[in-house]
Design a protein around this motif. Structure first.
Motif, PDB file in Angstrom:
ATOM      1  N   ALA A 161       0.816  -1.222   0.000  1.00 35.76           N
ATOM      2  CA  ALA A 161       0.000   0.000   0.000  1.00 35.76           C
ATOM      3  C   ALA A 161       0.846   1.267   0.000  1.00 35.76           C
ATOM      4  CB  ALA A 161      -0.945  -0.002   1.201  1.00 35.76           C
ATOM      5  N   ASN A 162       1.998   1.230   0.659  1.00 30.05           N
ATOM      6  CA  ASN A 162       2.920   2.363   0.660  1.00 30.05           C
ATOM      7  C   ASN A 162       3.986   2.098  -0.406  1.00 30.05           C
ATOM      8  OD1 ASN A 162       5.122   4.125   1.184  1.00 30.05           O
ATOM      9  ND2 ASN A 162       4.518   4.332   3.324  1.00 30.05           N
ATOM     10  N   ARG A 163       3.832   2.722  -1.561  1.00 28.10           N
ATOM     11  CA  ARG A 163       4.703   2.409  -2.694  1.00 28.10           C
ATOM     12  C   ARG A 163       6.169   2.718  -2.412  1.00 28.10           C
ATOM     13  NH1 ARG A 163       3.568   2.018  -8.374  1.00 28.10           N
ATOM     14  NH2 ARG A 163       5.507   2.041  -9.556  1.00 28.10           N
ATOM     15  N   ALA A 164       6.452   3.880  -1.840  1.00 32.06           N
ATOM     16  CA  ALA A 164       7.844   4.247  -1.579  1.00 32.06           C
ATOM     17  C   ALA A 164       8.494   3.248  -0.624  1.00 32.06           C
ATOM     18  CB  ALA A 164       7.913   5.667  -1.006  1.00 32.06           C
ATOM     19  N   TRP A 165       7.747   2.819   0.393  1.00 27.76           N
ATOM     20  CA  TRP A 165       8.284   1.837   1.342  1.00 27.76           C
ATOM     21  C   TRP A 165       8.526   0.497   0.644  1.00 27.76           C
ATOM     22  CZ3 TRP A 165       6.513  -2.900   2.958  1.00 27.76           C
ATOM     23  CH2 TRP A 165       7.131  -3.449   4.091  1.00 27.76           C
ATOM     24  N   THR A 166       7.599   0.077  -0.216  1.00 27.19           N
ATOM     25  CA  THR A 166       7.749  -1.188  -0.942  1.00 27.19           C
ATOM     26  C   THR A 166       8.980  -1.151  -1.834  1.00 27.19           C
ATOM     27  OG1 THR A 166       5.336  -1.428  -0.954  1.00 27.19           O
ATOM     28  CG2 THR A 166       6.589  -2.858  -2.426  1.00 27.19           C
ATOM     29  N   GLU A 167       9.173  -0.036  -2.513  1.00 23.31           N
ATOM     30  CA  GLU A 167      10.357   0.092  -3.372  1.00 23.31           C
ATOM     31  C   GLU A 167      11.628   0.033  -2.535  1.00 23.31           C
ATOM     32  OE1 GLU A 167       9.574   3.780  -5.303  1.00 23.31           O
ATOM     33  OE2 GLU A 167       8.375   2.874  -6.917  1.00 23.31           O
ATOM     34  N   ALA A 168      11.632   0.686  -1.375  1.00 26.42           N
ATOM     35  CA  ALA A 168      12.814   0.660  -0.502  1.00 26.42           C
ATOM     36  C   ALA A 168      13.088  -0.755  -0.005  1.00 26.42           C
ATOM     37  CB  ALA A 168      12.609   1.609   0.673  1.00 26.42           C
TER      38      ALA A 168
END
Length: 344
Positions: A235-242
């Motif tokens: 759900a949190n794209r930036a966190w998933t990418e990190a």
């Protein structure tokens, strides 16, 4: 906990993560007490066997996580054990107590935890079971747990390796919870409406998730991967990418990862990165393709875009990512025709 169905298949293979966090926290913060965790669900016990376990253990304090499926059986087992001489204080945790705490007290619970219970129960035990205590009824529920402060979960009384038999997976994988909560409010879901009290999402620090994966791989030699079993892992794209970049950076992308998530949080670019990071399967809440249906029970409309779903499914096929779909049948606003159309 006790959350297994009766019948031929009674065992539950999902790791009881919140009780496991609580067990670790109690052992660290209450060394004057002997703490032991048990998971009767894993062994498929029935009501009488559960009562026997309580009589054998003879706890001073019993902490149980209960769900609606097995709650009546749990309370009957507690009454049977007490009728045969067991004497213990009883703290009830989980969705049943959160939904109907007064009724649970009348049924035999001595204390009822509201919502997320790790910190609330720790404080209750540290305070000698003296009321009032935040998060314990009739006091108000505590603020959500700070997921950055959670310790490593229990792996002594119950072994993480024993929970590698998760049915949607093809590999030896254990459950890992990298976030809590969900930003959506589907009306069939216990998370936002009851357990957390509101839609919200809390992601653990990426490095702590990576550290836990490395710890699991070091302590479970035949482990092949991890199942991220949160409400909406991406759900949190930036966190998933990190997280994906961290898996690659630490060389953890050679292992196999699956996750439960919402298709509205995915697109081909993110799926490509996830595939590179070792994700081989996504478990998607498809629910329904009937727009009039999803507008009724999906308040945010996040799962009502059928063309978006089709694009995600096509991208998964191109990238070699497996899809496991979950569907909601007979929901508010649905019809027999719309449910069958979704299946087709």
């Amino acid at each position: 906990r006790w959350s297994a169905a009766t019948g031929r298949l009674k065992t539950v293979t999902y790791y009881p993560y919140e009780l496991a966090y609580l067990s670790s926290m109690l052992k660290a913060r209450c060394p004057q007490h002997e703490v032991r965790m048990a998971d009767p669900s894993h062994h498929g016990v029935d009501e009488d066997e559960y009562a026997e376990l309580l009589l054998e253990a003879q706890p001073d304090l019993l902490i149980v996580e209960s769900d609606f499926l097995m709650h009546a059986h749990l309370m009957a087992a507690v009454r049977k054990a007490r009728a045969r001489g067991a004497s213990f204080a009883f703290v009830l945790c989980g969705p049943v107590g959160t939904a109907r705490p007064e009724a649970c007290l009348e049924e035999g619970a001595d204390h009822v935890a509201m919502g997320e219970f790790e910190e609330a129960v720790c404080r209750l035990v540290e305070g000698g079971l003296v009321m009032p205590s935040p998060g314990i009824f009739p006091d108000t529920r505590r603020l959500p747990v700070d997921v950055a402060d959670l310790p490593l979960r229990e792996d002594a009384d119950i072994r993480r390796r024993d929970y590698c038999r998760t049915y949607p997976l093809e590999h030896r994988a254990v459950h890992l919870y990298a976030s809590r909560g969900c930003p959506h409010a589907c009306d069939f879901c216990v998370a936002a409406h009851l357990y957390y009290g509101r839609p919200q999402l809390r992601c653990r620090p990426v490095d702590s998730v990576l550290d836990e994966i490395e710890h699991l791989l070091a302590t479970i030699p035949d482990l092949e991967g991890v199942m991220f079993d949160e409400e909406s892992h991406t759900a949190n794209r930036a966190w998933t990418e990190a997280l994906c970049h961290g898996l690659i950076r630490r060389g953890l992308h050679a292992h196999r990862y699956a996750c439960m998530t919402n298709f509205s949080a995915l697109d081909e670019d993110l799926l490509r990165l996830m595939r590179e990071a070792g994700y081989y399967k996504v478990l998607l809440g498809v629910e329904s393709l009937a727009a009039e249906n999803t507008r009724t029970f999906l308040k945010s409309g996040q799962k009502s875009d059928g063309s978006r779903l089709a694009g995600v499914l096509a991208a998964c096929r191109r990238l070699g990512i497996q899809v496991y779909g979950t569907f909601t049948l007979g929901s508010h606003g649905s019809s027999m025709e719309s449910d069958f159309e979704t299946i087709r």
